[in-house]
Design an enzyme around this catalytic site. Structure first.
Site, mmCIF file in Angstrom:
data_model
loop_
_atom_site.group_PDB
_atom_site.id
_atom_site.type_symbol
_atom_site.label_atom_id
_atom_site.label_comp_id
_atom_site.label_asym_id
_atom_site.label_seq_id
_atom_site.Cartn_x
_atom_site.Cartn_y
_atom_site.Cartn_z
ATOM 1 N N SER A 147 46.490 52.297 40.771
ATOM 2 C CA SER A 147 47.152 50.995 40.792
ATOM 3 C C SER A 147 48.586 51.148 41.313
ATOM 4 O O SER A 147 48.783 51.663 42.415
ATOM 5 C CB SER A 147 47.105 50.369 39.392
ATOM 6 O OG SER A 147 47.407 48.993 39.460
ATOM 7 N N ASP B 18 36.716 45.325 41.306
ATOM 8 C CA ASP B 18 38.130 45.243 40.909
ATOM 9 C C ASP B 18 38.609 43.791 40.995
ATOM 10 O O ASP B 18 38.566 43.175 42.061
ATOM 11 C CB ASP B 18 38.967 46.130 41.836
ATOM 12 C CG ASP B 18 40.372 46.382 41.314
ATOM 13 O OD1 ASP B 18 40.937 45.490 40.655
ATOM 14 O OD2 ASP B 18 40.903 47.478 41.582
ATOM 15 N N HIS C 110 38.985 47.521 37.686
ATOM 16 C CA HIS C 110 40.272 48.119 38.046
ATOM 17 C C HIS C 110 40.560 49.384 37.250
ATOM 18 O O HIS C 110 41.110 50.347 37.783
ATOM 19 C CB HIS C 110 41.383 47.087 37.811
ATOM 20 C CG HIS C 110 42.706 47.499 38.349
ATOM 21 N ND1 HIS C 110 42.969 47.604 39.697
ATOM 22 C CD2 HIS C 110 43.876 47.831 37.721
ATOM 23 C CE1 HIS C 110 44.222 47.991 39.888
ATOM 24 N NE2 HIS C 110 44.793 48.131 38.711
#
Length: 337
Positions: free
Chosen positions: A151, A273, A302
């Site tokens: 991320s 995601d 995610h």
């Protein structure tokens, strides 16, 4: 040395009852303490040892497993926004014991210190430089390393690799923060001023977890309370990072700088995601000079470390072993010239 306490437990069932009762009380009255104890146990089971190291005004907190090996690069892992080194526990469990792995708490997260709000830039370049300060003091710059990030940490990993190419052997970017051709509702809401990664109530914690995962799970209320209590003292700083990084230039930073990531690279994305759309892989596929492997993991959101930790770890290790195998072969060929 463990014989005596184990014998006491076996001989005295009352000890088990007392221990169970104590945990129940902690769970009910001190949910944050209960969750911290659980995470400490998880670190231990993964082979991690939690440590701190200082450099000037910085105190870095990190989890470490294994020892540096001159024959293979250490892994340095960067977590996502509002997360911590805990994010890497499920991944570390599957990493072989002979691989040296470090999970760093980024500044303002977990146990790593931070500067006062407004006293320091919190952009991705700065976060990468601060991670490099840690790498230097930890001695990781003596040999090339394998940088891994997820991320926001994925974007930091990419920028770190672009800034210090002579110190990075390879880079794995998991769902890196970036602007994607297909945008998620989460990204639209971010621009409208709503960040679901900074919850204020147990219900918002549940929403955050559900949004990040493909395998939706109903979390017990006490656990949600514990997570919230741990996170709340960081929220003001999290909001500061969020607002300071909320501009288009930052969203396109990784794509714009990717031509500088010249070492072998890898992309991993959850097919489902809901935060950063996997179409970002198509953008980076065209820009990364030495992209060796792209893994789109099915039935995964995610938080790949929670949804599909085994598949994620396998993808990272497969890429790593391929690169090391190629490097070894190239070295042998070079020595024969």
């Amino acid at each position: 040395m463990m014989v005596f306490p184990i014998a006491v437990v076996i001989a005295c069932p009352a000890v088990l009852v007392l221990a169970a009762s104590s945990f129940a009380v902690i769970y009910l009255l001190l949910p944050a303490t209960f969750f911290k104890m659980y995470m400490r146990l998880s670190h231990w089971r993964a082979g991690f040892t939690i440590k701190t190291i200082k450099k000037g005004e910085w105190t870095f907190c990190y989890a470490e497993k294994g020892q540096p090996d001159p024959n293979q690069p250490s892994m340095l892992c960067f977590h996502g926004f509002t997360a911590s080194k805990d994010q890497w526990v499920p991944i570390a469990q599957g990493v072989p014991k002979d691989v040296h792995i470090i999970a760093l708490d980024m500044p303002g997260h977990g146990g790593t210190s931070r500067k006062e709000i407004g006293k320091d830039d919190v952009g991705i370049h700065t976060l990468a430089r601060q991670a490099h300060i840690f790498a230097e003091v930890k001695g990781l710059t003596k040999d090339k390393i394998h940088v891994v990030g997820a991320s926001l940490g994925g974007a930091i990993a990419g920028i770190y690799a672009s800034m210090y190419p002579d110190e990075v052997a390879m880079v794995s970017m998991l769902c890196p923060a970036m602007k994607t051709p297909v945008e998620t509702a989460f990204m639209h809401e971010l621009r409208d001023g709503t960040c679901h990664l900074i919850p204020e109530t147990p219900e918002e914690v549940q929403h955050m977890i559900g949004m990040c995962m493909y395998n939706k799970a109903k979390i017990p209320k006490q656990i949600l309370k514990g997570i919230l209590e741990i996170r709340k003292p960081y929220n003001e700083y999290f909001n500061y990072i969020y607002k300071e990084n909320l501009h288009e230039e930052n969203e396109e930073l990784l794509a714009n700088e990717s031509h500088k990531i010249t070492m072998p690279s890898q992309l991993i994305w959850g097919a489902h995601d809901e935060l950063i759309h996997p179409s970002g892989a198509d953008v980076l596929r065209e820009k990364l000079p030495d992209l060796r492997q792209v893994d789109i993991i099915e039935k995964c959101g995610h938080t790949m470390n929670m949804d599909r930790p085994g598949a994620t770890t396998k993808a990272i290790l497969t890429f790593r072993n391929k690169v090391l195998g190629m490097a070894s072969k190239s070295s042998k060929q070079a020595s024969n010239l």
